[in-house]
Design a protein around this motif. Structure first.
Motif, PDB file in Angstrom:
ATOM      1  N   PRO A  94       0.780  -1.257  -0.138  1.00 33.67           N
ATOM      2  CA  PRO A  94      -0.095  -0.081  -0.072  1.00 33.67           C
ATOM      3  C   PRO A  94       0.970   1.183  -0.007  1.00 33.67           C
ATOM      4  O   PRO A  94       1.795   1.210   0.785  1.00 33.67           O
ATOM      5  CB  PRO A  94      -0.984  -0.262   1.405  1.00 33.67           C
ATOM      6  CG  PRO A  94      -0.543  -1.489   1.715  1.00 33.67           C
ATOM      7  CD  PRO A  94       0.537  -1.976   1.004  1.00 33.67           C
ATOM      8  N   ALA A  95       0.233   2.165  -0.787  1.00 32.83           N
ATOM      9  CA  ALA A  95       1.169   3.375  -0.766  1.00 32.83           C
ATOM     10  C   ALA A  95       0.855   4.366   0.473  1.00 32.83           C
ATOM     11  O   ALA A  95      -0.032   4.142   1.143  1.00 32.83           O
ATOM     12  CB  ALA A  95       0.813   4.285  -2.119  1.00 32.83           C
ATOM     13  N   GLY A  96       1.944   5.001   0.892  1.00 28.35           N
ATOM     14  CA  GLY A  96       1.737   5.957   2.065  1.00 28.35           C
ATOM     15  C   GLY A  96       2.101   4.938   3.368  1.00 28.35           C
ATOM     16  O   GLY A  96       2.411   4.011   3.276  1.00 28.35           O
ATOM     17  N   PRO A  97       2.031   5.887   4.260  1.00 24.33           N
ATOM     18  CA  PRO A  97       2.410   5.338   5.613  1.00 24.33           C
ATOM     19  C   PRO A  97       1.434   4.507   6.174  1.00 24.33           C
ATOM     20  O   PRO A  97       1.707   3.633   7.159  1.00 24.33           O
ATOM     21  CB  PRO A  97       2.720   6.483   6.596  1.00 24.33           C
ATOM     22  CG  PRO A  97       1.832   7.584   5.775  1.00 24.33           C
ATOM     23  CD  PRO A  97       1.707   7.264   4.508  1.00 24.33           C
ATOM     24  N   THR A  98       0.309   4.514   5.943  1.00 27.47           N
ATOM     25  CA  THR A  98      -0.881   3.602   6.331  1.00 27.47           C
ATOM     26  C   THR A  98      -2.007   3.317   5.397  1.00 27.47           C
ATOM     27  O   THR A  98      -1.829   3.796   4.386  1.00 27.47           O
ATOM     28  CB  THR A  98      -1.593   4.208   7.694  1.00 27.47           C
ATOM     29  OG1 THR A  98      -2.331   5.384   6.951  1.00 27.47           O
ATOM     30  CG2 THR A  98      -0.866   5.019   8.763  1.00 27.47           C
ATOM     31  N   PHE A  99      -2.833   2.398   5.723  1.00 23.37           N
ATOM     32  CA  PHE A  99      -3.753   2.067   4.773  1.00 23.37           C
ATOM     33  C   PHE A  99      -5.080   1.857   5.765  1.00 23.37           C
ATOM     34  O   PHE A  99      -4.980   1.730   6.982  1.00 23.37           O
ATOM     35  CB  PHE A  99      -3.912   0.765   4.054  1.00 23.37           C
ATOM     36  CG  PHE A  99      -3.578  -0.508   4.573  1.00 23.37           C
ATOM     37  CD1 PHE A  99      -4.619  -1.548   5.134  1.00 23.37           C
ATOM     38  CD2 PHE A  99      -2.179  -0.992   5.163  1.00 23.37           C
ATOM     39  CE1 PHE A  99      -4.474  -2.598   5.891  1.00 23.37           C
ATOM     40  CE2 PHE A  99      -2.204  -2.175   5.677  1.00 23.37           C
ATOM     41  CZ  PHE A  99      -3.134  -2.954   6.025  1.00 23.37           C
ATOM     42  N   GLY A 100      -6.226   2.058   5.225  1.00 21.60           N
ATOM     43  CA  GLY A 100      -7.548   2.102   6.069  1.00 21.60           C
ATOM     44  C   GLY A 100      -7.850   0.354   5.962  1.00 21.60           C
ATOM     45  O   GLY A 100      -8.033  -0.213   4.947  1.00 21.60           O
ATOM     46  N   PHE A 101      -8.440   0.045   7.511  1.00 19.31           N
ATOM     47  CA  PHE A 101      -9.261  -1.028   7.480  1.00 19.31           C
ATOM     48  C   PHE A 101     -10.365  -0.880   8.510  1.00 19.31           C
ATOM     49  O   PHE A 101     -10.459  -0.262   9.271  1.00 19.31           O
ATOM     50  CB  PHE A 101      -8.518  -2.133   8.094  1.00 19.31           C
ATOM     51  CG  PHE A 101      -8.916  -3.547   7.949  1.00 19.31           C
ATOM     52  CD1 PHE A 101      -8.839  -4.429   6.829  1.00 19.31           C
ATOM     53  CD2 PHE A 101      -9.450  -4.032   9.128  1.00 19.31           C
ATOM     54  CE1 PHE A 101      -9.518  -5.651   6.740  1.00 19.31           C
ATOM     55  CE2 PHE A 101     -10.237  -5.417   9.426  1.00 19.31           C
ATOM     56  CZ  PHE A 101     -10.180  -6.076   8.227  1.00 19.31           C
ATOM     57  N   THR A 102     -11.729  -1.347   8.044  1.00 15.35           N
ATOM     58  CA  THR A 102     -12.785  -1.023   8.709  1.00 15.35           C
ATOM     59  C   THR A 102     -13.221  -2.372   9.634  1.00 15.35           C
ATOM     60  O   THR A 102     -13.262  -3.392   9.205  1.00 15.35           O
ATOM     61  CB  THR A 102     -14.015  -0.856   7.763  1.00 15.35           C
ATOM     62  OG1 THR A 102     -13.516   0.377   6.777  1.00 15.35           O
ATOM     63  CG2 THR A 102     -15.312  -0.309   8.298  1.00 15.35           C
ATOM     64  N   LEU A 103     -13.432  -1.965  10.876  1.00 14.13           N
ATOM     65  CA  LEU A 103     -13.863  -3.044  11.924  1.00 14.13           C
ATOM     66  C   LEU A 103     -15.473  -2.540  12.499  1.00 14.13           C
ATOM     67  O   LEU A 103     -15.747  -1.396  12.663  1.00 14.13           O
ATOM     68  CB  LEU A 103     -13.149  -2.807  13.097  1.00 14.13           C
ATOM     69  CG  LEU A 103     -11.663  -3.367  12.967  1.00 14.13           C
ATOM     70  CD1 LEU A 103     -10.893  -2.889  14.296  1.00 14.13           C
ATOM     71  CD2 LEU A 103     -11.751  -4.938  12.648  1.00 14.13           C
ATOM     72  N   ASP A 104     -16.214  -3.722  12.731  1.00 10.39           N
ATOM     73  CA  ASP A 104     -17.283  -3.262  13.728  1.00 10.39           C
ATOM     74  C   ASP A 104     -17.041  -2.536  14.791  1.00 10.39           C
ATOM     75  O   ASP A 104     -15.871  -3.115  15.389  1.00 10.39           O
ATOM     76  CB  ASP A 104     -18.038  -4.636  13.892  1.00 10.39           C
ATOM     77  CG  ASP A 104     -18.722  -5.313  12.331  1.00 10.39           C
ATOM     78  OD1 ASP A 104     -18.889  -4.495  11.548  1.00 10.39           O
ATOM     79  OD2 ASP A 104     -18.582  -6.472  12.512  1.00 10.39           O
TER      80      ASP A 104
END
Length: 192
Positions: A94-104
């Motif tokens: 993934p590009a950049g320092p973080t990537f998003g991940f969605t949790l309940d």
């Protein structure tokens, strides 16, 4: 996934020397992703000299990982709790320092609780969409694709109505060295 139909008079690719793909089982892709990430965790734990146990019932935590070492000051063996997740919706590297991940939100609350007696980490595995690309083996190695990343969500706020997107640092690759470093910090009385 579409299955190739055999050529008249023989197996697909028999005349060209090409090897047809294997007939894969019908287990749901998400179930296969769970199995793959458990294999990754087992490999990392083995290389780090850690033991694994699976709580039953799991109550929102998949694995307990324990690490014994004479340098630990809080106990001779320390344990962390690990929650595994996997996705093919985030591309590799993934590009950049973080990537998003969605949790309940309910799950995030469990992972974000603080203070705790036993620290928790979230491990997210990025996998290719197609199962044929998940691994390759040779005489000198077994490659699992793509990668697992870890984060400690202690204190993370709930921001969505039902689900919250958390940021996973791309610098935190989950491998044997990372696990040993996590255990060393916990064994010194710190956080993962």
């Amino acid at each position: 996934m579409a299955l190739a139909q055999p050529e008249p008079g023989g197996v697909l690719g028999a005349d060209t020397g090409a090897r047809p793909g294997p007939l894969r089982g019908t287990l749901a892709t998400t179930a296969c992703m769970e199995t793959l990430q458990v294999g990754y965790l087992h490999a990392v734990a083995a290389a780090a000299g850690c033991s694994l146990s699976q709580p039953f019932p799991d109550n929102g935590i998949d694995w307990h990982v324990s690490h014994g070492a004479p340098g630990h000051v809080v106990d001779d063996e320390v344990t962390i709790k690990v929650q595994l997740k996997a996705t093919y919706q985030v591309p590799p590297r993934p590009a950049g320092p973080t990537f998003g991940f969605t949790l309940d939100n309910e799950h995030l609350v469990k992972l974000a609780r603080t203070p705790v007696a036993v620290h928790k980490i979230l491990v997210v595995m990025l996998v290719p969409r197609e199962r044929e690309q998940w691994l390759s083996a040779g005489h000198d190695r077994l490659d699992l694709r793509h990668c697992c990343y870890w984060t400690n969500l202690a204190g993370h706020p709930v921001t969505g109505r039902r689900r919250t997107t958390v940021r996973i640092p791309t610098a935190r690759i989950f491998d044997d060295r990372a696990l040993c470093e996590i255990m060393t910090r916990v064994g010194s009385g710190g956080t993962p």
